[in-house]
Design a protein around this motif. Structure first.
Motif, PDB file in Angstrom:
ATOM      1  N   LEU A   1      15.962   9.897  -1.262  1.00 24.56           N
ATOM      2  CA  LEU A   1      14.590   9.740  -2.078  1.00 24.56           C
ATOM      3  C   LEU A   1      13.468   9.569  -1.047  1.00 24.56           C
ATOM      4  O   LEU A   1      12.534   9.333  -1.735  1.00 24.56           O
ATOM      5  N   GLY A   2      13.640   9.784  -0.109  1.00 20.26           N
ATOM      6  CA  GLY A   2      12.343   9.543   0.913  1.00 20.26           C
ATOM      7  C   GLY A   2      11.220  10.468   0.590  1.00 20.26           C
ATOM      8  O   GLY A   2      10.054  10.070   0.842  1.00 20.26           O
ATOM      9  N   GLY A   3      11.252  11.719   0.166  1.00 15.96           N
ATOM     10  CA  GLY A   3      10.416  12.478  -0.412  1.00 15.96           C
ATOM     11  C   GLY A   3       9.871  12.281  -1.871  1.00 15.96           C
ATOM     12  O   GLY A   3       8.861  13.255  -2.189  1.00 15.96           O
ATOM     13  N   PHE A   4      10.529  11.498  -2.432  1.00 14.96           N
ATOM     14  CA  PHE A   4      10.163  11.287  -3.888  1.00 14.96           C
ATOM     15  C   PHE A   4       8.743  10.733  -3.950  1.00 14.96           C
ATOM     16  O   PHE A   4       8.534   9.818  -3.147  1.00 14.96           O
ATOM     17  N   PRO A   5       7.839  11.272  -4.766  1.00 17.30           N
ATOM     18  CA  PRO A   5       6.694  10.799  -4.816  1.00 17.30           C
ATOM     19  C   PRO A   5       6.348   9.436  -5.222  1.00 17.30           C
ATOM     20  O   PRO A   5       7.172   8.862  -6.047  1.00 17.30           O
ATOM     21  N   LYS A   6       5.445   8.875  -4.684  1.00 18.15           N
ATOM     22  CA  LYS A   6       5.154   7.045  -5.247  1.00 18.15           C
ATOM     23  C   LYS A   6       4.705   7.358  -6.738  1.00 18.15           C
ATOM     24  O   LYS A   6       4.122   8.337  -7.049  1.00 18.15           O
TER      25      LYS A   6
ATOM     26  N   MET B   1      22.405   0.112   1.788  1.00 18.58           N
ATOM     27  CA  MET B   1      22.057   1.072   0.574  1.00 18.58           C
ATOM     28  C   MET B   1      20.792   1.620   0.472  1.00 18.58           C
ATOM     29  O   MET B   1      20.579   2.601   0.051  1.00 18.58           O
ATOM     30  N   GLN B   2      19.939   0.554   0.923  1.00 19.00           N
ATOM     31  CA  GLN B   2      18.319   1.043   1.061  1.00 19.00           C
ATOM     32  C   GLN B   2      18.199   2.262   1.830  1.00 19.00           C
ATOM     33  O   GLN B   2      17.285   2.783   1.826  1.00 19.00           O
ATOM     34  N   LYS B   3      18.727   2.013   2.974  1.00 19.07           N
ATOM     35  CA  LYS B   3      18.501   3.262   4.049  1.00 19.07           C
ATOM     36  C   LYS B   3      19.286   4.437   3.311  1.00 19.07           C
ATOM     37  O   LYS B   3      18.662   5.665   3.676  1.00 19.07           O
TER      38      LYS B   3
ATOM     39  N   TYR C   1      14.534  -0.298  -4.638  1.00 17.81           N
ATOM     40  CA  TYR C   1      13.858   0.884  -3.844  1.00 17.81           C
ATOM     41  C   TYR C   1      12.913   1.594  -4.659  1.00 17.81           C
ATOM     42  O   TYR C   1      11.824   1.902  -3.966  1.00 17.81           O
ATOM     43  N   LEU C   2      12.925   1.902  -5.953  1.00 12.18           N
ATOM     44  CA  LEU C   2      11.925   2.406  -6.807  1.00 12.18           C
ATOM     45  C   LEU C   2      10.836   1.505  -7.036  1.00 12.18           C
ATOM     46  O   LEU C   2       9.623   1.901  -6.989  1.00 12.18           O
ATOM     47  N   GLN C   3      11.121   0.229  -6.922  1.00 14.68           N
ATOM     48  CA  GLN C   3       9.908  -0.862  -6.905  1.00 14.68           C
ATOM     49  C   GLN C   3       9.271  -0.617  -5.805  1.00 14.68           C
ATOM     50  O   GLN C   3       7.671  -0.862  -5.862  1.00 14.68           O
ATOM     51  N   SER C   4       9.747  -0.282  -4.671  1.00 17.20           N
ATOM     52  CA  SER C   4       8.905  -0.308  -3.551  1.00 17.20           C
ATOM     53  C   SER C   4       7.951   1.081  -3.421  1.00 17.20           C
ATOM     54  O   SER C   4       7.048   1.096  -2.760  1.00 17.20           O
ATOM     55  N   LYS C   5       8.526   1.805  -4.280  1.00 18.15           N
ATOM     56  CA  LYS C   5       7.565   3.043  -4.575  1.00 18.15           C
ATOM     57  C   LYS C   5       6.658   2.981  -5.573  1.00 18.15           C
ATOM     58  O   LYS C   5       5.702   3.887  -6.042  1.00 18.15           O
ATOM     59  N   GLY C   6       6.385   1.750  -6.111  1.00 19.01           N
ATOM     60  CA  GLY C   6       5.447   1.580  -7.376  1.00 19.01           C
ATOM     61  C   GLY C   6       5.964   1.653  -8.440  1.00 19.01           C
ATOM     62  O   GLY C   6       5.174   1.444  -9.524  1.00 19.01           O
ATOM     63  N   TYR C   7       7.082   2.054  -8.829  1.00 16.79           N
ATOM     64  CA  TYR C   7       7.702   2.200 -10.107  1.00 16.79           C
ATOM     65  C   TYR C   7       8.168   0.890 -10.586  1.00 16.79           C
ATOM     66  O   TYR C   7       8.638  -0.136 -10.043  1.00 16.79           O
ATOM     67  N   ARG C   8       8.148   0.851 -12.116  1.00 13.00           N
ATOM     68  CA  ARG C   8       8.705  -0.392 -12.764  1.00 13.00           C
ATOM     69  C   ARG C   8      10.070  -0.075 -13.648  1.00 13.00           C
ATOM     70  O   ARG C   8       9.813   1.061 -14.361  1.00 13.00           O
TER      71      ARG C   8
END
Length: 110
Positions: free
Chosen positions: A102-107, A94-96, A4-11
């Protein structure tokens, strides 16, 4: 969580000393302490009398690794057939759940 966090650009950074943020999480099933913690932080705890399902709690906190400041905190409690759900081959449910929490957590990069 990593997906999920990788989909927001985190590594992922395995060494917390090198990471900009640290994520703590707790999964608990039918745990009175988790319910008390949820109530003290969020002011509510769901309840249900249906014995066929177990109550699960998922607490998530994102911290600034240098200052130990909380960036984000989320909690989710729900009921389900945990045996069936834990043996499911795909991670879509789980991704849902993570999208709700975390839907509002910034990219990354913001």
């Amino acid at each position: 969580l990593l997906t999920y966090l990788q989909s927001k650009g985190y590594r992922y950074q395995a060494d917390p000393a090198q990471a900009e943020m640290v994520i703590g999480f707790l999964f608990a099933v039918n745990d009175t302490r988790a319910s008390k913690s949820t109530y003290s932080r969020f002011g509510t705890v769901p309840g249900m009398t249906q014995a066929a399902y177990k109550k699960g709690t998922f607490l998530l906190t994102v911290l600034d690794s240098e200052r130990q400041k909380v960036y984000w905190r989320a909690a989710l409690q729900g009921y389900g057939d945990l045996e069936t759900e834990s043996n499911a081959a795909n991670s879509t449910p789980m991704q849902k759940i993570l999208d709700i929490m975390l839907g509002g957590f910034p990219k990354a990069g913001r």
